[in-house]
Enzyme design. Sequence first.
Site, PDB file in Angstrom:
ATOM      1  N   GLY A   1       0.820  -1.176   0.000  1.00  0.00           N
ATOM      2  CA  GLY A   1       0.000   0.000   0.000  1.00  0.00           C
ATOM      3  C   GLY A   1       0.852   1.222   0.000  1.00  0.00           C
ATOM      4  CB  THR A   2       2.056   3.597  -1.442  1.00  0.00           C
ATOM      5  OG1 THR A   2       2.714   4.830  -1.285  1.00  0.00           O
ATOM      6  CG2 THR A   2       1.548   3.481  -2.849  1.00  0.00           C
ATOM      7  CB  THR A   3      -1.413   7.591  -0.104  1.00  0.00           C
ATOM      8  OG1 THR A   3      -1.998   6.679   0.791  1.00  0.00           O
ATOM      9  CG2 THR A   3      -2.459   8.526  -0.642  1.00  0.00           C
TER      10      THR A   3
ATOM     11  CG  ASP B   1       2.647   6.784   1.825  1.00  0.00           C
ATOM     12  OD1 ASP B   1       2.733   5.838   2.616  1.00  0.00           O
ATOM     13  OD2 ASP B   1       2.509   6.637   0.595  1.00  0.00           O
TER      14      ASP B   1
END
Lengths: 276, 236
Positions: free
Chosen positions: B55-57, B72
């Site tokens: 995950g990441t944004t 992020d």
Amino acid sequence: MALEDICGFKDTPVHRKLKKSGRNSGIPLQFFIPTLPNSVPFNPRPSLPFSPSNHSVTVSRPFPLSHGTTTLGFIFQGGVIAAADSRASAGGLVACPAVHKITPIHSHLVVTSSGSGADCMLWERILAREIRLYQLRHRRCLSICGTAKLLSFMLHPFKGTDVCVALTLCGWDKEVGPKLIYVCSDGARLNGDIFSVGSGSPYAYGVLDRELRWSLSKEEAISLAREAVFRATHRDAYSGNKVDIFHITAQGWSQRKREDLKEEYYRDMERRIMFT
Amino acid sequence: MALQDLPIQFGQISTVQSCGAVSYQDSILPSLSLPTSLPLASSQSVPLPFPMSHGTTTLAFMFQGGVLAAADTRSSCTSADCALWKRILARELRLYQLRHGRRLSTSGAAKLLSHMLHPFKGTELCVAATLCGFSGPSLYYVCSDGTRLQGTLFSVGSGSPYAYSILDQGVQWGLTVDEATSIAREAVYRATHRDAYSGNCVDIYHISSKGWTRRSREDLKEEYYREKERQERDGM
């Protein structure tokens, strides 16, 4: 009740003498446990012509079920706000653009539903019936926490099956004040200040986290709820059409007129054009 | 121009090889030509020792001052795929510049990346890149399943829904650079607040006609505590 008579369900007393406190005056808690098709029923019912015997047959659905929705609820100084969109989807089809996803249970409790539409409708009726029966038997209203616990216990036998309901009970307790409890068919029962459920919930959370404060006025809270549902319906394909908003206070629940989010979208577009 | 100087950001959705398969990665690094010479990833899928959901944004949007990109910094398991494709793309763009005496446009870079990823379509490779450039401000989203989209606003990763609603509310063409930065920071902060797989710090880049600048990295923990204080003051 009429539903009970038609379906031939029998109310089975569970755990006799479960709670023999002074309040209950010796009446054991009874609530509805529908029998699962593959399990042995408590009271063998008179055999109906189509009663399922011990064969386990999985029926394949003619269309895909989908759990798309956006519902949310939050507590602030003026009570509890519950909001939801009105789209029911089945796979890629909008099965109904004007569904009521928020249902009042009694004068101080509404429940927002998400998950499978059919399951939610059934369980809302069951819950409303059980709460009314409790009120008639014990001459007082069950607390919101108690309602959530009751619902959770009623759903427990169906854990692991295809039943999919995720309900948020939004209500006002006489003793405790505003209450917001999330109950789902997986067994979760969570108390909290802010919940959003459904495929559009991440989008709603972004907006709510940013602007939710305890000290909001009633109008600000309603417009925040509307904005959150609007942003979610804008991005999520399975949410859309209209928004329903309920406001619950010590005096009971009140419902705002349904608003079409198409209007909100055009207002938003105009605002952007003005600022570019 | 060093490889790291290019204004490209990658948002990783998920990846295939586990942390230990470094040698396999090396065998992919090819000769200096087009993707057709790359050996295809093996078709039998190796069972992974643990579930690989990453995950990441990351987000990027265009406005009157250019393009703003933010991400992020919590790196889950492997950034190997991302790092690899970043290097491959950077190398191909540099080669183009040396051969033709001019830089490839952003849309050209997007097309190049898309064609390089194409042989891996249908395998477990999953890379999503948002290319922000300034040959005229432009923003492209390229993904390993073949998508290549031009747009004015993108957010990628497990935290992207949380960021999208903030961006939809606040992004307009007429923002100043400071306003755009604060919206981007707020959007990443909200996503990291709700998404378990995003977090730590936020990096913000601004791309304009003069090139790209990177603003100082800000720890989101500070933002969280500032907000808690503000809420306490409001009596929440």
